[in-house]
Scaffold this motif. Structure first.
Motif, PDB file in Angstrom:
ATOM      1  N   GLU A  13      33.009  36.765  39.735  1.00 45.06           N
ATOM      2  CA  GLU A  13      33.743  36.316  41.035  1.00 45.06           C
ATOM      3  C   GLU A  13      34.542  34.795  39.977  1.00 45.06           C
ATOM      4  O   GLU A  13      34.359  34.713  38.692  1.00 45.06           O
ATOM      5  CB  GLU A  13      32.573  34.973  41.033  1.00 45.06           C
ATOM      6  N   LEU A  14      35.710  35.079  40.400  1.00 47.73           N
ATOM      7  CA  LEU A  14      36.565  33.934  38.937  1.00 47.73           C
ATOM      8  C   LEU A  14      37.016  32.968  40.478  1.00 47.73           C
ATOM      9  O   LEU A  14      37.244  32.579  41.454  1.00 47.73           O
ATOM     10  CB  LEU A  14      38.010  34.946  39.548  1.00 47.73           C
ATOM     11  N   GLU A  15      37.267  31.829  39.385  1.00 45.53           N
ATOM     12  CA  GLU A  15      38.096  30.604  40.082  1.00 45.53           C
ATOM     13  C   GLU A  15      39.509  30.495  38.855  1.00 45.53           C
ATOM     14  O   GLU A  15      39.387  30.731  38.317  1.00 45.53           O
ATOM     15  CB  GLU A  15      37.014  29.894  40.724  1.00 45.53           C
ATOM     16  N   PRO A  16      40.043  29.979  39.874  1.00 43.31           N
ATOM     17  CA  PRO A  16      41.897  29.106  39.187  1.00 43.31           C
ATOM     18  C   PRO A  16      41.631  28.611  38.106  1.00 43.31           C
ATOM     19  O   PRO A  16      40.393  27.547  38.248  1.00 43.31           O
ATOM     20  CB  PRO A  16      42.198  28.912  40.199  1.00 43.31           C
ATOM     21  N   ASP A  17      42.476  28.317  37.688  1.00 46.69           N
ATOM     22  CA  ASP A  17      42.055  27.772  35.809  1.00 46.69           C
ATOM     23  C   ASP A  17      43.201  27.142  35.867  1.00 46.69           C
ATOM     24  O   ASP A  17      44.767  28.028  36.193  1.00 46.69           O
ATOM     25  CB  ASP A  17      41.279  28.642  34.467  1.00 46.69           C
ATOM     26  N   LEU A  18      43.730  25.981  34.744  1.00 44.29           N
ATOM     27  CA  LEU A  18      44.739  25.440  34.580  1.00 44.29           C
ATOM     28  C   LEU A  18      45.279  26.100  33.489  1.00 44.29           C
ATOM     29  O   LEU A  18      44.636  26.195  32.320  1.00 44.29           O
ATOM     30  CB  LEU A  18      44.852  23.719  34.163  1.00 44.29           C
ATOM     31  N   PRO A  19      46.672  26.309  33.187  1.00 45.84           N
ATOM     32  CA  PRO A  19      47.497  25.908  34.188  1.00 45.84           C
ATOM     33  C   PRO A  19      47.150  27.352  35.409  1.00 45.84           C
ATOM     34  O   PRO A  19      46.935  28.639  34.756  1.00 45.84           O
ATOM     35  CB  PRO A  19      48.764  26.734  33.302  1.00 45.84           C
ATOM     36  N   VAL A  20      47.306  26.670  36.610  1.00 47.83           N
ATOM     37  CA  VAL A  20      46.873  28.575  37.343  1.00 47.83           C
ATOM     38  C   VAL A  20      48.477  29.602  37.452  1.00 47.83           C
ATOM     39  O   VAL A  20      47.885  30.464  37.376  1.00 47.83           O
ATOM     40  CB  VAL A  20      46.363  27.802  39.128  1.00 47.83           C
ATOM     41  N   GLU A  21      49.389  28.971  37.633  1.00 48.93           N
ATOM     42  CA  GLU A  21      50.379  30.454  37.489  1.00 48.93           C
ATOM     43  C   GLU A  21      51.148  30.019  36.976  1.00 48.93           C
ATOM     44  O   GLU A  21      52.228  28.826  36.460  1.00 48.93           O
ATOM     45  CB  GLU A  21      50.625  31.322  38.655  1.00 48.93           C
ATOM     46  N   GLY A  22      52.574  31.207  36.237  1.00 52.17           N
ATOM     47  CA  GLY A  22      53.541  30.526  35.869  1.00 52.17           C
ATOM     48  C   GLY A  22      53.844  31.946  35.263  1.00 52.17           C
ATOM     49  O   GLY A  22      53.717  32.871  34.941  1.00 52.17           O
ATOM     50  N   THR A  23      55.694  32.218  34.809  1.00 53.05           N
ATOM     51  CA  THR A  23      56.018  33.213  34.328  1.00 53.05           C
ATOM     52  C   THR A  23      56.785  33.035  32.783  1.00 53.05           C
ATOM     53  O   THR A  23      56.892  32.039  32.185  1.00 53.05           O
ATOM     54  CB  THR A  23      57.809  33.069  35.465  1.00 53.05           C
ATOM     55  N   ASP A  24      56.136  33.596  31.895  1.00 55.32           N
ATOM     56  CA  ASP A  24      56.924  33.743  31.227  1.00 55.32           C
ATOM     57  C   ASP A  24      58.482  34.368  30.227  1.00 55.32           C
ATOM     58  O   ASP A  24      58.729  34.516  31.415  1.00 55.32           O
ATOM     59  CB  ASP A  24      56.154  34.620  29.605  1.00 55.32           C
ATOM     60  N   THR A  31      49.005  34.387  35.442  1.00 58.77           N
ATOM     61  CA  THR A  31      47.851  33.203  36.239  1.00 58.77           C
ATOM     62  C   THR A  31      46.597  33.654  36.050  1.00 58.77           C
ATOM     63  O   THR A  31      45.874  34.266  35.002  1.00 58.77           O
ATOM     64  CB  THR A  31      47.305  34.008  37.764  1.00 58.77           C
ATOM     65  N   HIS A  32      45.877  32.461  35.302  1.00 61.29           N
ATOM     66  CA  HIS A  32      44.718  31.980  34.892  1.00 61.29           C
ATOM     67  C   HIS A  32      43.248  32.093  35.494  1.00 61.29           C
ATOM     68  O   HIS A  32      43.746  31.233  37.015  1.00 61.29           O
ATOM     69  CB  HIS A  32      44.836  30.335  34.101  1.00 61.29           C
ATOM     70  N   PHE A  33      42.779  32.342  35.249  1.00 63.62           N
ATOM     71  CA  PHE A  33      40.948  32.182  35.810  1.00 63.62           C
ATOM     72  C   PHE A  33      40.009  31.735  34.945  1.00 63.62           C
ATOM     73  O   PHE A  33      39.920  31.757  33.675  1.00 63.62           O
ATOM     74  CB  PHE A  33      40.955  34.039  36.819  1.00 63.62           C
ATOM     75  N   LYS A  34      38.906  31.481  35.335  1.00 66.18           N
ATOM     76  CA  LYS A  34      37.803  31.291  35.013  1.00 66.18           C
ATOM     77  C   LYS A  34      36.233  31.703  35.516  1.00 66.18           C
ATOM     78  O   LYS A  34      36.326  31.675  37.171  1.00 66.18           O
ATOM     79  CB  LYS A  34      37.381  29.228  33.954  1.00 66.18           C
ATOM     80  N   THR A  35      35.438  32.279  34.758  1.00 68.24           N
ATOM     81  CA  THR A  35      34.886  32.618  35.900  1.00 68.24           C
ATOM     82  C   THR A  35      33.200  30.728  36.088  1.00 68.24           C
ATOM     83  O   THR A  35      33.659  29.963  35.694  1.00 68.24           O
ATOM     84  CB  THR A  35      33.555  32.837  34.939  1.00 68.24           C
ATOM     85  N   LYS A  36      32.161  31.287  35.930  1.00 66.70           N
ATOM     86  CA  LYS A  36      31.001  29.975  36.299  1.00 66.70           C
ATOM     87  C   LYS A  36      30.463  29.936  35.109  1.00 66.70           C
ATOM     88  O   LYS A  36      30.024  28.667  34.848  1.00 66.70           O
ATOM     89  CB  LYS A  36      29.958  30.490  37.498  1.00 66.70           C
ATOM     90  N   GLY A  38      32.049  30.010  32.419  1.00 64.14           N
ATOM     91  CA  GLY A  38      33.605  29.212  31.705  1.00 64.14           C
ATOM     92  C   GLY A  38      34.481  30.064  30.505  1.00 64.14           C
ATOM     93  O   GLY A  38      35.296  30.160  29.973  1.00 64.14           O
ATOM     94  N   VAL A  39      33.927  31.463  31.273  1.00 62.42           N
ATOM     95  CA  VAL A  39      34.542  32.606  30.285  1.00 62.42           C
ATOM     96  C   VAL A  39      35.823  32.657  30.798  1.00 62.42           C
ATOM     97  O   VAL A  39      36.885  32.611  31.864  1.00 62.42           O
ATOM     98  CB  VAL A  39      33.866  34.211  30.327  1.00 62.42           C
ATOM     99  N   ARG A  40      37.367  32.926  30.006  1.00 60.65           N
ATOM    100  CA  ARG A  40      38.928  32.425  30.394  1.00 60.65           C
ATOM    101  C   ARG A  40      39.296  33.923  30.708  1.00 60.65           C
ATOM    102  O   ARG A  40      38.647  34.810  29.721  1.00 60.65           O
ATOM    103  CB  ARG A  40      39.144  31.511  29.858  1.00 60.65           C
ATOM    104  N   PHE A  41      40.415  34.156  31.851  1.00 55.58           N
ATOM    105  CA  PHE A  41      40.530  35.943  31.861  1.00 55.58           C
ATOM    106  C   PHE A  41      42.338  34.798  32.153  1.00 55.58           C
ATOM    107  O   PHE A  41      42.072  34.177  32.878  1.00 55.58           O
ATOM    108  CB  PHE A  41      40.176  36.421  32.769  1.00 55.58           C
ATOM    109  N   ALA A  42      43.165  35.885  31.713  1.00 49.26           N
ATOM    110  CA  ALA A  42      44.191  36.057  32.522  1.00 49.26           C
ATOM    111  C   ALA A  42      45.030  36.849  32.973  1.00 49.26           C
ATOM    112  O   ALA A  42      44.344  38.517  32.778  1.00 49.26           O
ATOM    113  CB  ALA A  42      44.916  35.812  31.577  1.00 49.26           C
TER     114      ALA A  42
END
Length: 58
Positions: A13-24, A31-36, A38-42
């Protein structure tokens, strides 16, 4: 120092992480996410619609 590695779409289950969304500079929407735990995904979506998942590894 951490790096990002390509992984399959996470099943956790993923929740939004900062910065949430951007364009390179190449036009990819990132879009960045993290798990409960603390593992970070993009999620990277290129202009053609191809989706790539990345996990931050320290």
């Amino acid at each position: 120092m951490s790096k990002w590695v390509a992984v399959p779409k996470p099943s956790a289950e993923l929740e939004p992480d900062l910065p949430v969304e951007g364009t390179d500079v190449e036009g990819n929407v990132v879009t960045h996410f993290k798990t409960k735990n603390g593992v970070r995904f993009a999620r990277v979506v290129d202009p053609s619609g191809f989706v790539l998942w990345l996990q931050e590894v320290t």
